[in-house]
Scaffold this active site. Structure first.
Site, PDB file in Angstrom:
ATOM      1  N   HIS A  87     -77.089   2.682   5.092  1.00 61.88           N
ATOM      2  CA  HIS A  87     -76.151   1.843   5.852  1.00 61.88           C
ATOM      3  C   HIS A  87     -75.807   2.360   7.247  1.00 61.88           C
ATOM      4  O   HIS A  87     -75.478   1.580   8.126  1.00 61.88           O
ATOM      5  CB  HIS A  87     -74.887   1.528   5.033  1.00 61.88           C
ATOM      6  CG  HIS A  87     -73.843   2.613   5.052  1.00 61.88           C
ATOM      7  ND1 HIS A  87     -73.823   3.638   4.154  1.00 61.88           N
ATOM      8  CD2 HIS A  87     -72.790   2.821   5.873  1.00 61.88           C
ATOM      9  CE1 HIS A  87     -72.792   4.436   4.404  1.00 61.88           C
ATOM     10  NE2 HIS A  87     -72.156   3.958   5.452  1.00 61.88           N
ATOM     11  N   GLU A  91     -77.494   2.688  12.980  1.00 62.59           N
ATOM     12  CA  GLU A  91     -76.366   2.916  13.864  1.00 62.59           C
ATOM     13  C   GLU A  91     -76.372   4.337  14.434  1.00 62.59           C
ATOM     14  O   GLU A  91     -76.106   4.541  15.607  1.00 62.59           O
ATOM     15  CB  GLU A  91     -75.068   2.668  13.070  1.00 62.59           C
ATOM     16  CG  GLU A  91     -73.797   2.782  13.857  1.00 62.59           C
ATOM     17  CD  GLU A  91     -73.691   1.745  14.971  1.00 62.59           C
ATOM     18  OE1 GLU A  91     -74.446   0.759  14.918  1.00 62.59           O
ATOM     19  OE2 GLU A  91     -72.879   1.945  15.883  1.00 62.59           O
ATOM     20  N   ASP A  92     -76.699   5.313  13.612  1.00 61.09           N
ATOM     21  CA  ASP A  92     -76.527   6.709  14.019  1.00 61.09           C
ATOM     22  C   ASP A  92     -77.796   7.409  14.489  1.00 61.09           C
ATOM     23  O   ASP A  92     -77.719   8.511  15.015  1.00 61.09           O
ATOM     24  CB  ASP A  92     -75.944   7.528  12.846  1.00 61.09           C
ATOM     25  CG  ASP A  92     -74.517   7.098  12.534  1.00 61.09           C
ATOM     26  OD1 ASP A  92     -73.890   6.479  13.416  1.00 61.09           O
ATOM     27  OD2 ASP A  92     -74.050   7.374  11.424  1.00 61.09           O
TER      28      ASP A  92
HETATM   29 MN    MN Z   1     -70.398   4.701   6.666  1.00 60.62          MN
END
Ligand code: MN
Length: 739
Positions: A87, A91-92
């Site tokens: 998840h 994003e990271d």
């Molecule tokens: Mn998270």
């Protein structure tokens, strides 16, 4: 405590946590499932390899923990477990894109990860004023795939569980948000345990002292509770055994948060909350014998203890729309204490704890449509309505999240579930949109009732329709369901458009008659003249007759007059026939904030956390060092402020300053004569919209000495009034008192 672990120790720990994850899954995993999860795990480990959590621990602990909640507590399958592991990857990490995820894991996982990434970008946004819009977007993903929200809730739960290392302001923000939206969502999705934990953790960070205090007291009373349940069990054990029932009797404590809520709502102490725990009897049963067994146990329990007839809840014959099934009774237990007894099968218990996933596991072989499914379908309709603004949307949505349910029968005997407090209008819209839009009256159990009548569970409702009926603004005050609300709003808007179109015709005809060109310039002048925002507002007012001929003539004469601008503020807009709905775009301008029932003007500051703007629903909060701060009513911090510091909350609202009344006291002196008082009151009451609050005539002999307090809207109005009063025969002086 500082974090110290060698790389070897860390790697061992990561492997251990991963193994643990695989061993606790609720659903049985196939070989392919395990491969999918393994691959997701490896990608996640690689993507987060450089990252650490605030505590110093490797970041990968977080996705593993989230996957664990998803697998074990929510009970979802391999696709969701893999998505949970992934998840935060896109994003990271710069090394993985959506395309990579899709290529490696397929379309479904990619879509879920995409949804989760969208939400996480939203919550990182610093601009809190658009929070409502963010929530809306998040809720919109419910429409794509409910698993996105379920994983997001797991993500939030783990963040709440590990928030100690965060700075305090972040703890507060995250907690308020959790209480505002995540806990209600978890509740609505049937995740009872998670909802409880989210609420308790929310309380822990928003009101630490209260939390610790209640927690300590619960621990202290634990032993007593165990003894009590033992005593209770002794009464019924023998009979249950004789009936060869396979069962377990446990105590179920009320959560810290709900004890707190009860203490506040009923203004009682911890000791005075009487139902701090319930007794739960869970039995094993064949599906076909479940209901029969529940009532058998009911019968055994009530043989020993008297039931309270008002507190019987049969969620087995009619499950809640979350899928919750259980039989609840309250009985007079040992020591003369009321105690709630919850009777449910093991299957029902699993559904109650795990919600969605368990529901699907057991769904096979059952004819009933899942309540959650039909709820999601209803929700979809609301979501698809683009007209409704974000704040309203979230409000309405939340309204439906916690609503208690009632069951209403159609004339054909079909059951519809509605929130508590629902009216025939809600019911009409639940049956069919067209029935809602044309409903004129209703019969409840054969008796005619008004449309704002509150329905009760078990009512049979028949709707009377009429082709000529149209939804009214007032209906909005009488509906509970988001569905009815949004349908009514849409219809009203369409209706306004028709009225505005007619108004445009009317205006063009009238202007032609007055020999004024009907063009953009005139329309703009008119819009300014009547202090409106758009030409639509103007046309609408001509369409419904809110602006009459005289007002239009005034405009025309002033238009040709050089002092037009001077007078333009003195014309009072007529506001009759304009809907009073505050959310309506056609309402007045809002330019002044007033406080309290007296609508006083006070110094204030606008809160930065929610940045209210004129027209928003707001409240004032008295701060220790900065005077009054104004927050939006749906500010994420509102819950904690309102619950914790109710006494520091001030009513506040935006008003149209041109409509505001000021109390002014005038002193009148002169020579008295018969009918003088009458003259004075007549002048005042015939002056447009001046209210008399107080009239006080002293005088003696021939002298007239009076004081009147009037409500006026502006200086010009006051000047006019004073002039008129001075013209009264006998009045010598009119002065304004400074009070
Ligand atoms: Mn998270």
């Amino acid at each position: 405590m500082a974090y110290t672990a060698t790389i070897e120790e860390e790697n061992k720990e990561i492997a251990r946590r991963y193994k643990d994850l695989l061993s606790v899954t609720y659903q049985t995993l196939s070989k392919e499932d395990k491969e999918l999860i393994r691959k997701a795990f490896e990608v996640a480990v690689d993507a987060h390899k450089e990252q650490r959590r605030k505590t110093g621990e490797p970041y990968i602990y977080h996705p593993i923990a989230v996957a664990n909640i998803v697998a074990n507590e929510i009970g979802l399958g391999a696709v969701s477990i893999a998505s949970a592991l992934l998840h935060d990857v896109v994003e990271d990490s710069d090394d993985y894109t959506f395309e990579d995820i899709e290529r490696l894991f397929g379309e479904t996982v990619a879509r879920i990860v995409n949804g989760l990434t969208k939400i996480s970008r939203l919550s990182k946004d610093q601009e809190v004023s658009i929070q409502a819009e963010n929530f809306r977007k998040m809720l919109l993903t419910l429409n794509d795939d409910v698993r996105v929200i379920l994983i997001k809730i797991a993500d939030r739960l783990h963040n709440m569980q590990t928030m100690d290392a965060m700075p305090q302001h972040k703890q507060l923000k995250i907690s308020s948000e959790t209480l505002y939206i995540y806990a209600p969502l978890a509740h609505r999705l049937g995740l009872y345990n998670i909802k409880t934990e989210l609420e308790d953790l929310g309380l822990k960070y928003t009101e630490p002292e209260v939390y610790t205090d209640i927690l300590t007291k619960i621990k202290e009373s634990k032993e007593q509770q165990i003894k009590y349940i033992e005593e209770f069990s002794n009464y019924i054990k023998n009979t249950l055994n004789k009936e060869k029932l396979d069962y377990e009797i446990k105590g179920r404590s009320k959560s810290i948060y709900s004890i707190r809520k009860k203490m506040l709502n009923q203004a009682v102490t911890f000791e005075e909350v009487y139902d701090k725990f319930a007794i739960r009897i869970i039995y094993k049963s064949e599906l076909s014998q479940e209901k029969f067994n529940a009532w058998k146990i009911y019968s055994i329990v009530t043989d020993s203890f008297n039931p309270n007839p008002k507190r019987l809840r049969d969620w087995i014959s009619q499950p809640k729309s979350t899928g919750y099934e259980s039989l609840h009774i309250t009985v007079m237990g040992p020591k003369g204490r009321w105690v709630e007894v919850q009777i449910r099968s093991q299957r029902m218990d699993e559904i109650a704890e795990k919600g969605y996933a368990a529901h699907f596991k057991y769904k096979y072989g059952r004819e009933k449509e899942s309540g959650l499914e039909s709820w999601l379908n209803k929700l979809k309709e609301t979501l698809e309505n683009p007209d409704i603004n974000a704040v309203d949307f979230v409000e309405q949505f939340k309204l439906n999240l916690y609503a208690k349910e009632i069951y209403i029968f159609t004339p054909q005997g079909e059951i519809k579930s509605l929130p508590k407090g629902a009216t025939p209008i809600d019911f009409a819209f639940a049956v069919h949109t067209d029935i809602g839009l044309t409903c004129r009256g209703a019969k409840v159990n054969g008796k005619l009732v008004s449309l704002n009548h509150t329905l009760n569970s078990g009512d049979q409702v028949e709707i009377i329709t009429s082709k000529n009926q149209k939804p009214k603004v007032s209906w909005l005050d009488h509906v509970q369901t988001a569905r009815a609300k949004s349908k009514i709003k849409t219809a009203l808007k369409e209706n306004q458009k028709i009225v505005a179109d007619e108004g445009k015709e009317v205006l063009s005809r009238k202007l032609r008659h007055l020999k004024v060109p009907f063009n953009e310039k005139t329309i703009n002048q008119l819009v300014n003249h009547f202090k409106l925002k758009t030409s639509h507002d103007l046309f609408y007012r001509f369409g419904n007759g809110a602006i009459d001929n005289q007002q239009l003539k005034n405009f025309v004469s002033q238009r040709s007059n050089a002092i037009y601008n001077f007078f333009r503020n003195t014309i009072k807009r007529s506001s009759k026939n304009i809907p009073e709905n505050k959310n309506n775009e056609l309402t007045d301008k809002f330019d002044l904030l007033v406080f309290g029932k007296e609508e006083e003007k006070l110094d204030y500051k606008l809160a930065q956390c929610c940045n209210p703007i004129p027209g928003d629903k707001v409240f004032g909060f008295i701060t220790v060092s900065e005077g009054i701060k104004v927050h939006k009513q749906n500010c994420p911090n509102a819950i904690s402020m309102q619950s914790q510091y109710a006494y520091r909350i001030m009513i506040a609202k935006w008003i149209d300053s041109s409509q505001r009344e000021h109390k002014v006291t005038l002193k009148l002196t002169g020579i008295d004569h018969m009918g003088m008082v009458n003259d004075v009151t007549k002048v005042i009451s015939t002056s447009m919209h001046v209210n008399i609050y107080n009239l006080n005539i002293k005088g003696g002999q021939d002298v007239f000495d009076g004081q009147i307090t009037v409500g006026i809207k502006n200086n010009l109005q006051l000047k006019k009034l004073i002039e008129k009063l001075k013209k009264i025969d006998g009045i010598d002086k009119v002065t304004r008192l400074n009070n």
